[in-house]
Enzyme design. Structure first.
Site, PDB file in Angstrom:
ATOM      1  N   ASN A  98     -40.128  67.023 -64.657  1.00 20.14           N
ATOM      2  CA  ASN A  98     -40.300  67.420 -66.041  1.00 20.14           C
ATOM      3  C   ASN A  98     -39.379  66.580 -66.919  1.00 20.14           C
ATOM      4  O   ASN A  98     -38.670  65.695 -66.415  1.00 20.14           O
ATOM      5  CB  ASN A  98     -40.087  68.929 -66.225  1.00 20.14           C
ATOM      6  CG  ASN A  98     -38.677  69.376 -65.881  1.00 20.14           C
ATOM      7  OD1 ASN A  98     -37.718  68.606 -65.947  1.00 20.14           O
ATOM      8  ND2 ASN A  98     -38.529  70.649 -65.514  1.00 20.14           N
ATOM      9  N   THR A 122     -43.940  80.662 -64.981  1.00 17.79           N
ATOM     10  CA  THR A 122     -43.409  80.576 -63.627  1.00 17.79           C
ATOM     11  C   THR A 122     -44.473  79.997 -62.688  1.00 17.79           C
ATOM     12  O   THR A 122     -45.576  80.525 -62.592  1.00 17.79           O
ATOM     13  CB  THR A 122     -42.989  81.972 -63.107  1.00 17.79           C
ATOM     14  OG1 THR A 122     -42.074  82.555 -64.027  1.00 17.79           O
ATOM     15  CG2 THR A 122     -42.345  81.863 -61.735  1.00 17.79           C
ATOM     16  N   ASP A 161     -45.436  73.975 -60.291  1.00 22.38           N
ATOM     17  CA  ASP A 161     -45.794  73.910 -58.873  1.00 22.38           C
ATOM     18  C   ASP A 161     -47.303  73.808 -58.699  1.00 22.38           C
ATOM     19  O   ASP A 161     -47.796  73.072 -57.819  1.00 22.38           O
ATOM     20  CB  ASP A 161     -45.279  75.150 -58.144  1.00 22.38           C
ATOM     21  CG  ASP A 161     -43.762  75.206 -58.107  1.00 22.38           C
ATOM     22  OD1 ASP A 161     -43.124  74.139 -58.155  1.00 22.38           O
ATOM     23  OD2 ASP A 161     -43.215  76.320 -58.025  1.00 22.38           O
TER      24      ASP A 161
END
Length: 299
Positions: free
Chosen positions: A189, A242, A246
């Site tokens: 990021n 959250t 991923d």
């Protein structure tokens, strides 16, 4: 970049952490010495490695996961989650000395979050298991919530058999120069990219390409040859970010295992991250290859 077609199976091998996420919703994070009240969300499967493996599997890739849990109830729950998902769990190790990793996740307003991870059994994942898990894979995906030696062993094994190697360089403070050199693609990021000196500095360390995720502004791909590509973010009603990063990594690995071109792979990865952000927790049944294709086609 190595051709994922060299591995006829199209297998994605994810080597990384597996945690139990203990999630609460709060209006704001407490100041030093302050107590705030929150709403209990639940205890859910998590960990960067497991999140990414579940995303790759949900996006249609044959997926193998290698990680380590404790010989406790949390470890048994994570093992069931992996096996019930259809992921190959033969690489999942059990520590008799350390408990399963946990993450304390505070879900904040406007879909933000704050996370504290206690690694537990993740911190002693054997390098031998990590290397064995990369065998026969088209794509090898690792992160840094495991020992650097295990990450390096997995990437080295992937390189030796012609797999595309992907490093999600998080947490960034555990990234080593030797791990960077073994990655074909590094995903970070903006803050992680800055901590590593920027995309150009990362490329100078050895990878062929760097992908910087930009949140609501999409993602930027930069190649060592000087090529650049930017894809936009997908507009969704975000509830909890959250696991969105991923999901991006897992979907990227799934797309690359099928030999998708880089623009298609980035769009699918961005769509997967957006879908996960629409639900609480790091995984959601809403994430499927069909849902990803539908979102990409819609926009």
């Amino acid at each position: 970049m190595r051709d994922p077609g060299k591995a006829a199976s199209g297998l994605v091998s994810v080597i990384g952490s597996a945690n139990v996420d203990q999630m609460v919703r709060v209006d704001r994070y407490p100041e030093h010495g302050e107590t705030v009240l929150g709403d209990w969300v639940g205890r859910l499967p998590g960990g960067k490695g497991l999140n990414q493996a579940l995303a790759a599997q949900s996006c249609g890739a044959q997926t193998r996961f290698c990680g380590q849990v404790g010989s406790d109830a949390d470890g048994a729950m994570l093992r069931r989650t992996i096996e019930e998902s259809g992921i190959d769990a033969t690489g999942l190790c059990t520590s008799e000395h350390q408990p399963t990793g946990i993450a304390q996740v505070a879900v904040l307003p406007e879909s933000g979050n704050s996370i504290i991870v206690v690694g537990g059994a993740n911190s002693s994942l054997p390098s031998t298991a990590a290397a064995a898990a990369a065998e026969g894979a088209a794509v090898v995906l690792v992160q840094m919530e495991i020992p650097a030696a295990a990450a390096e062993a997995a990437l080295t094994a992937g390189r030796s058999t012609g797999a595309v190697t992907i490093l999600n360089a998080a947490p960034v403070e555990r990234v080593t120069a030797s791990v960077l050199r073994l990655a074909d693609v590094v995903v970070v990021n903006e803050s992680e990219a800055a901590a590593l000196g920027g995309a150009e500095h990362i490329l100078a360390s050895g990878p062929e390409a760097v992908i910087v995720t930009l949140g609501s502004r999409g993602a930027q791909w930069t190649h060592r040859s000087g090529g650049h590509l930017r894809v936009p973010a997908f507009q969704v009603d975000a509830v909890d970010t959250t696991g969105a990063g991923d999901a991006f990594c897992g979907a990227l690995a799934a797309a690359m295992s099928r030999g998708d071109d880089i623009e298609t792979a980035l769009l699918k990865a961005s769509a997967a991250g957006a879908i996960v952000a629409t639900a609480l927790g790091a995984q959601t049944g809403l994430l499927t290859s069909g849902a990803v294709d539908c979102l990409v086609s819609r926009d």
